[in-house]
Design a protein around this motif. Structure first.
Motif, PDB file in Angstrom:
ATOM      1  N   VAL A 258      12.788 -67.440  14.047  1.00 15.52           N
ATOM      2  CA  VAL A 258      13.192 -66.458  13.139  1.00 15.52           C
ATOM      3  C   VAL A 258      13.009 -66.784  11.573  1.00 15.52           C
ATOM      4  O   VAL A 258      14.571 -65.950  10.476  1.00 15.52           O
ATOM      5  CB  VAL A 258      15.025 -67.243  13.486  1.00 15.52           C
ATOM      6  N   ILE A 259      12.260 -67.622  11.336  1.00 13.52           N
ATOM      7  CA  ILE A 259      12.116 -67.536   9.636  1.00 13.52           C
ATOM      8  C   ILE A 259      10.823 -66.622   9.268  1.00 13.52           C
ATOM      9  O   ILE A 259      10.433 -66.394   9.910  1.00 13.52           O
ATOM     10  CB  ILE A 259      11.613 -68.984   9.979  1.00 13.52           C
ATOM     11  N   LYS A 260      11.443 -66.936   8.348  1.00 16.23           N
ATOM     12  CA  LYS A 260      10.820 -65.703   7.513  1.00 16.23           C
ATOM     13  C   LYS A 260       9.968 -65.721   6.296  1.00 16.23           C
ATOM     14  O   LYS A 260      10.391 -66.699   5.098  1.00 16.23           O
ATOM     15  CB  LYS A 260      11.528 -64.256   7.366  1.00 16.23           C
ATOM     16  N   VAL A 261       8.600 -65.934   5.758  1.00 17.05           N
ATOM     17  CA  VAL A 261       7.732 -66.940   4.721  1.00 17.05           C
ATOM     18  C   VAL A 261       7.227 -65.889   3.929  1.00 17.05           C
ATOM     19  O   VAL A 261       6.321 -65.146   4.126  1.00 17.05           O
ATOM     20  CB  VAL A 261       6.514 -67.691   5.684  1.00 17.05           C
ATOM     21  N   VAL A 262       7.074 -66.429   3.049  1.00 17.05           N
ATOM     22  CA  VAL A 262       6.151 -65.549   1.727  1.00 17.05           C
ATOM     23  C   VAL A 262       5.252 -66.720   0.971  1.00 17.05           C
ATOM     24  O   VAL A 262       5.222 -68.194   0.747  1.00 17.05           O
ATOM     25  CB  VAL A 262       7.285 -64.684   0.672  1.00 17.05           C
ATOM     26  N   TRP A 294       4.371 -62.634   4.540  1.00 15.13           N
ATOM     27  CA  TRP A 294       3.704 -62.747   3.759  1.00 15.13           C
ATOM     28  C   TRP A 294       2.706 -63.221   3.032  1.00 15.13           C
ATOM     29  O   TRP A 294       3.393 -64.459   2.577  1.00 15.13           O
ATOM     30  CB  TRP A 294       4.694 -61.589   2.873  1.00 15.13           C
ATOM     31  N   MET A 295       1.772 -62.369   2.198  1.00 17.48           N
ATOM     32  CA  MET A 295       1.162 -62.901   1.042  1.00 17.48           C
ATOM     33  C   MET A 295       1.250 -62.284  -0.479  1.00 17.48           C
ATOM     34  O   MET A 295       1.742 -61.479  -0.024  1.00 17.48           O
ATOM     35  CB  MET A 295      -0.528 -63.178   1.853  1.00 17.48           C
ATOM     36  N   HIS A 299      -2.537 -60.654  -8.127  1.00 17.14           N
ATOM     37  CA  HIS A 299      -2.272 -59.247  -7.855  1.00 17.14           C
ATOM     38  C   HIS A 299      -1.378 -58.678  -6.907  1.00 17.14           C
ATOM     39  O   HIS A 299      -1.461 -57.016  -6.873  1.00 17.14           O
ATOM     40  CB  HIS A 299      -3.725 -58.201  -6.782  1.00 17.14           C
ATOM     41  N   GLY A 300      -0.688 -59.309  -7.022  1.00 20.11           N
ATOM     42  CA  GLY A 300       0.702 -59.416  -6.000  1.00 20.11           C
ATOM     43  C   GLY A 300       0.417 -58.721  -4.395  1.00 20.11           C
ATOM     44  O   GLY A 300      -0.315 -59.909  -4.145  1.00 20.11           O
ATOM     45  N   LEU A 301       1.305 -58.339  -3.927  1.00 18.18           N
ATOM     46  CA  LEU A 301       1.752 -58.703  -2.496  1.00 18.18           C
ATOM     47  C   LEU A 301       0.341 -57.657  -1.874  1.00 18.18           C
ATOM     48  O   LEU A 301       0.201 -57.245  -1.954  1.00 18.18           O
ATOM     49  CB  LEU A 301       2.844 -57.902  -1.762  1.00 18.18           C
ATOM     50  N   LEU A 302       0.284 -58.287  -0.970  1.00 12.55           N
ATOM     51  CA  LEU A 302      -1.208 -58.634   0.653  1.00 12.55           C
ATOM     52  C   LEU A 302      -0.632 -57.224   1.249  1.00 12.55           C
ATOM     53  O   LEU A 302       0.102 -57.452   1.828  1.00 12.55           O
ATOM     54  CB  LEU A 302      -2.107 -59.294   1.000  1.00 12.55           C
ATOM     55  N   VAL A 303      -0.948 -56.237   0.933  1.00 15.22           N
ATOM     56  CA  VAL A 303      -0.333 -54.527   1.006  1.00 15.22           C
ATOM     57  C   VAL A 303      -0.988 -53.864   1.849  1.00 15.22           C
ATOM     58  O   VAL A 303      -3.094 -53.743   2.132  1.00 15.22           O
ATOM     59  CB  VAL A 303       0.943 -54.223   1.430  1.00 15.22           C
ATOM     60  N   LYS A 304      -0.975 -52.751   2.757  1.00 15.60           N
ATOM     61  CA  LYS A 304      -2.602 -51.876   3.205  1.00 15.60           C
ATOM     62  C   LYS A 304      -2.846 -51.509   2.168  1.00 15.60           C
ATOM     63  O   LYS A 304      -3.826 -50.960   3.071  1.00 15.60           O
ATOM     64  CB  LYS A 304      -1.959 -51.443   4.357  1.00 15.60           C
ATOM     65  N   GLU A 305      -1.886 -50.688   1.358  1.00 10.17           N
ATOM     66  CA  GLU A 305      -2.426 -50.049   0.299  1.00 10.17           C
ATOM     67  C   GLU A 305      -3.660 -50.530  -0.784  1.00 10.17           C
ATOM     68  O   GLU A 305      -4.293 -50.263  -1.481  1.00 10.17           O
ATOM     69  CB  GLU A 305      -0.939 -49.120  -0.459  1.00 10.17           C
ATOM     70  N   ARG A 306      -3.554 -52.004  -0.636  1.00 11.55           N
ATOM     71  CA  ARG A 306      -4.381 -52.915  -1.408  1.00 11.55           C
ATOM     72  C   ARG A 306      -5.392 -52.851  -0.824  1.00 11.55           C
ATOM     73  O   ARG A 306      -6.439 -52.322   0.348  1.00 11.55           O
ATOM     74  CB  ARG A 306      -4.252 -54.204  -1.243  1.00 11.55           C
ATOM     75  N   ALA A 307      -7.421 -52.554  -1.458  1.00  6.72           N
ATOM     76  CA  ALA A 307      -8.745 -52.574  -1.718  1.00  6.72           C
ATOM     77  C   ALA A 307      -9.166 -53.556  -0.894  1.00  6.72           C
ATOM     78  O   ALA A 307     -10.375 -53.553  -1.014  1.00  6.72           O
ATOM     79  CB  ALA A 307      -8.757 -50.992  -2.448  1.00  6.72           C
ATOM     80  N   ASP A 308      -8.717 -55.351  -2.129  1.00  4.55           N
ATOM     81  CA  ASP A 308      -9.184 -55.784  -2.076  1.00  4.55           C
ATOM     82  C   ASP A 308      -9.314 -56.797  -1.226  1.00  4.55           C
ATOM     83  O   ASP A 308      -9.379 -58.415  -0.965  1.00  4.55           O
ATOM     84  CB  ASP A 308      -8.913 -56.787  -3.715  1.00  4.55           C
ATOM     85  N   THR A 309      -9.049 -55.634   0.041  1.00  3.71           N
ATOM     86  CA  THR A 309      -8.869 -56.927   1.065  1.00  3.71           C
ATOM     87  C   THR A 309      -9.671 -57.258   2.330  1.00  3.71           C
ATOM     88  O   THR A 309     -10.243 -56.385   2.111  1.00  3.71           O
ATOM     89  CB  THR A 309      -7.367 -56.885   2.156  1.00  3.71           C
ATOM     90  N   ASP A 310      -9.800 -58.060   2.777  1.00  5.61           N
ATOM     91  CA  ASP A 310     -11.018 -58.039   4.088  1.00  5.61           C
ATOM     92  C   ASP A 310     -10.410 -58.764   5.710  1.00  5.61           C
ATOM     93  O   ASP A 310      -9.458 -58.244   5.651  1.00  5.61           O
ATOM     94  CB  ASP A 310     -11.949 -58.896   3.380  1.00  5.61           C
ATOM     95  N   SER A 311     -11.205 -59.200   6.648  1.00  7.17           N
ATOM     96  CA  SER A 311     -10.945 -58.622   7.659  1.00  7.17           C
ATOM     97  C   SER A 311     -10.604 -59.638   8.351  1.00  7.17           C
ATOM     98  O   SER A 311      -9.330 -59.895   9.266  1.00  7.17           O
ATOM     99  CB  SER A 311     -12.480 -58.928   8.812  1.00  7.17           C
ATOM    100  N   ASN A 332      13.061 -61.325  -3.490  1.00 12.60           N
ATOM    101  CA  ASN A 332      13.905 -60.415  -3.951  1.00 12.60           C
ATOM    102  C   ASN A 332      13.610 -59.373  -2.800  1.00 12.60           C
ATOM    103  O   ASN A 332      15.637 -58.820  -1.945  1.00 12.60           O
ATOM    104  CB  ASN A 332      14.661 -60.361  -5.157  1.00 12.60           C
ATOM    105  N   THR A 333      13.070 -58.764  -3.001  1.00 11.00           N
ATOM    106  CA  THR A 333      12.729 -57.518  -1.928  1.00 11.00           C
ATOM    107  C   THR A 333      12.762 -58.236  -0.349  1.00 11.00           C
ATOM    108  O   THR A 333      13.721 -57.692   0.647  1.00 11.00           O
ATOM    109  CB  THR A 333      11.404 -57.024  -1.784  1.00 11.00           C
ATOM    110  N   ILE A 334      12.783 -58.646  -0.102  1.00 15.14           N
ATOM    111  CA  ILE A 334      11.691 -59.732   1.355  1.00 15.14           C
ATOM    112  C   ILE A 334      12.350 -60.176   2.292  1.00 15.14           C
ATOM    113  O   ILE A 334      12.643 -60.484   3.088  1.00 15.14           O
ATOM    114  CB  ILE A 334      10.107 -60.578   1.420  1.00 15.14           C
ATOM    115  N   LYS A 335      13.051 -60.884   1.400  1.00 14.73           N
ATOM    116  CA  LYS A 335      14.533 -62.676   1.507  1.00 14.73           C
ATOM    117  C   LYS A 335      13.814 -63.282   2.643  1.00 14.73           C
ATOM    118  O   LYS A 335      14.120 -63.893   4.019  1.00 14.73           O
ATOM    119  CB  LYS A 335      15.440 -61.410   1.888  1.00 14.73           C
ATOM    120  N   PRO A 336      12.689 -63.979   2.117  1.00 17.93           N
ATOM    121  CA  PRO A 336      12.661 -64.999   2.900  1.00 17.93           C
ATOM    122  C   PRO A 336      13.073 -66.061   3.033  1.00 17.93           C
ATOM    123  O   PRO A 336      13.552 -66.254   2.973  1.00 17.93           O
ATOM    124  CB  PRO A 336      11.122 -65.449   2.207  1.00 17.93           C
TER     125      PRO A 336
END
Length: 498
Positions: A258-262, A294-295, A299-311, A332-336
């Motif tokens: 049940v935990i959420k981690v950043v 979440w990570m 450069h900020g959160l790793l999200v699908k819109e970022r171009a600098d991620t890899d497999s 404050n947004t993710i509330k981990p």
């Protein structure tokens, strides 16, 4: 070979005392071998002198130099003192002091420890291993020095890490020191300070990132397996953007689902995957578990819109939750439930972040895992004070006890892989495992039982009493006696080497 050592200690008038030992060495090599004691004093007396000298020192680096000097001269004495005061001395031989020692490695250098293999040695790695005096190596710890703790690229100065890790293999798990091999792969360094340092001991060149690097690593792996066997344990340590830290047991079990981690820094993939595995053991699907992780990096959160991620990041990429420009925004947004830091960039868990975690959770989990202490994401004092003592805190390097204004005292725990890898290494070596899966780390408290039950072991017959078998293999720090208790010949008295 029977070697004779004359000790200038009077036994009785006109009679010399000799202590004899069966060894493969004689003369100068025997005198320089740290694994044979050549002094007539008892180990108790030697240990007392050693401990008293240590207590006179206040500078951690001075203590490190003194401890490593004793290791070079008298190995069993070194491990006795380390094991008797492991809580006090682990921060010296390991983090945080080992980080300082690495930054100064060429300046405090006394005697070579381990193997240095450079990219110029391609094609000859096996011959370099053949020059190592020990032929029955069971555990290798290797680094290329690119990401030493939170200190960055230290090149060959990173040798302090394999040396320190293997000290704990012996001190904490009883693995014989001669079976341990520290290795540093030298492919250059991008650290400009080191490239200008006349005492730097490695290649004066920029870090090689070409195919030649991959070829060297492949050759090294093949040479180790060919030389020492397929069941040799090889631990990769502090390679660039590679970090493997076990999941602290405080958050395992049903609560994990049940935990959420950043995570602060995408280098936490190893930890993240272990958390996912544990969540799946508690009923979640892989997709459901990954949704809770979440990570965040520079450069900020790793999200699908970022171009600098890899497999490697693919399973942990999420849809953007909105405008998140800072780590505080992410909290404050993710509330981990938990925040974990492995960025090695210092105090990134600011007071506002810690207060936000305290406001969101009755029992916020705050793990500042970066090493050394100066690189931790926050201090224990800030974590406990700003959450009114409600947080579950752990750090990669030690912090002292914290006393709150109401008199409550909190002793911080250490979420450091030093508490897991010696035991895992011992279980792996004794069972002959050839592939160490992530599941082994989740079963770390009972490695031997797990690998035999799952058909992963290669050493048979299987020990029926595994605890007894493990204890029977643990290295003994007592000095060896190489002959029976006493021999008396006319005019000469013999006694065993202590």
């Amino acid at each position: 070979m029977l070697s004779r050592l004359r000790i200038a200690v009077p036994f009785r008038p006109c009679v010399s005392v000799y202590r004899w030992a069966h060894t493969k060495e004689k003369g100068k090599p025997l005198m320089l071998n740290p694994r044979t004691n050549k002094v007539s004093e008892t180990q108790d007396t030697q240990a007392m002198r050693f401990q008293r000298n240590l207590k006179k020192m206040t500078d951690p680096l001075e203590k490190y130099i003194y401890l490593m000097g004793i290791q070079e001269r008298n190995e069993r004495l070194f491990y006795r003192v380390l094991m008797e005061d492991i809580e006090e001395l682990m921060p010296i031989v390991y983090t945080p002091t080992v980080g300082l020692a690495c930054t100064q490695y060429g300046h405090i250098f006394r005697r070579p420890k381990g193997l240095f293999i450079s990219i110029k040695d391609r094609g000859h790695v096996r011959s370099i291993l053949d020059n190592w005096p020990e032929t029955r190596v069971a555990a290798v710890v290797v680094t290329d020095g690119e990401r030493i703790l939170g200190l960055g690229d230290l090149g060959v100065y990173g040798m302090g890490i394999p040396v320190g890790k293997l000290c704990l293999y012996t001190a904490c798990a009883g693995i014989r020191p001669e079976k341990c091999l520290p290795v540093t792969i030298d492919v250059g360094t991008n650290n400009e300070t080191l490239l200008k340092d006349p005492l730097y001991m490695g290649l004066y060149q920029k870090r090689d990132r070409t195919q030649a690097y991959d070829d060297l690593i492949d050759e090294f792996m093949e040479a180790v397996v060919e030389k020492y066997g397929q069941d040799t344990l090889i631990q990769f340590e502090d390679f660039g953007n590679h970090k493997r830290i076990p999941l602290p047991e405080e958050i395992q079990g049903e609560v994990i689902s049940v935990i959420k981690v950043v995570f602060m820094h995408q280098a936490a993939l190893g930890i993240a995957n272990l958390i996912v595995m544990t969540m799946m053991e508690n009923g979640l699907t892989q997709a459901e578990a990954r949704e809770k992780i979440w990570m965040f990096d520079k450069h900020g959160l790793l999200v699908k819109e970022r171009a600098d991620t890899d497999s490697n990041h693919e399973g942990f990429l999420h849809d953007s939750p909105g405008n998140v420009s800072s780590f505080l925004d992410a909290v404050n947004t993710i509330k981990p439930t938990a925040i974990m830091g492995v960025a090695g960039a210092g105090r990134l868990f600011t007071p506002d972040v810690i207060k936000a975690m305290g406001a969101l959770n009755d029992r916020p989990i705050i793990f500042a895992l970066s090493n050394p202490t100066a690189k931790a994401e926050c201090s224990a004092e800030d974590a406990y004070t700003l959450t009114d003592g409600r947080c579950l805190f752990a750090s990669g390097s030690p912090f002292g006890p914290v006393t709150l204004s109401d008199g409550r005292v909190f002793t911080p725990g250490q979420g450091n892989n030093a508490y897991i890898f010696p035991g895992v290494a011992l279980g792996v070596i004794l069972s002959g495992v050839r592939h160490i899966s992530d599941a082994v780390f989740l079963e770390a408290a009972k490695v031997m039982e797990y690998v035999y039950a799952n058909g992963m072991a290669f050493r048979y017959p299987e020990p029926m009493d595994k605890e007894r078998f493990v204890r029977s293999t643990v290295w003994n720090i007592e000095y060896d006696s190489f002959l029976p208790d006493t021999y008396d010949w006319p005019g000469v008295s013999f006694a065993p080497l202590k």
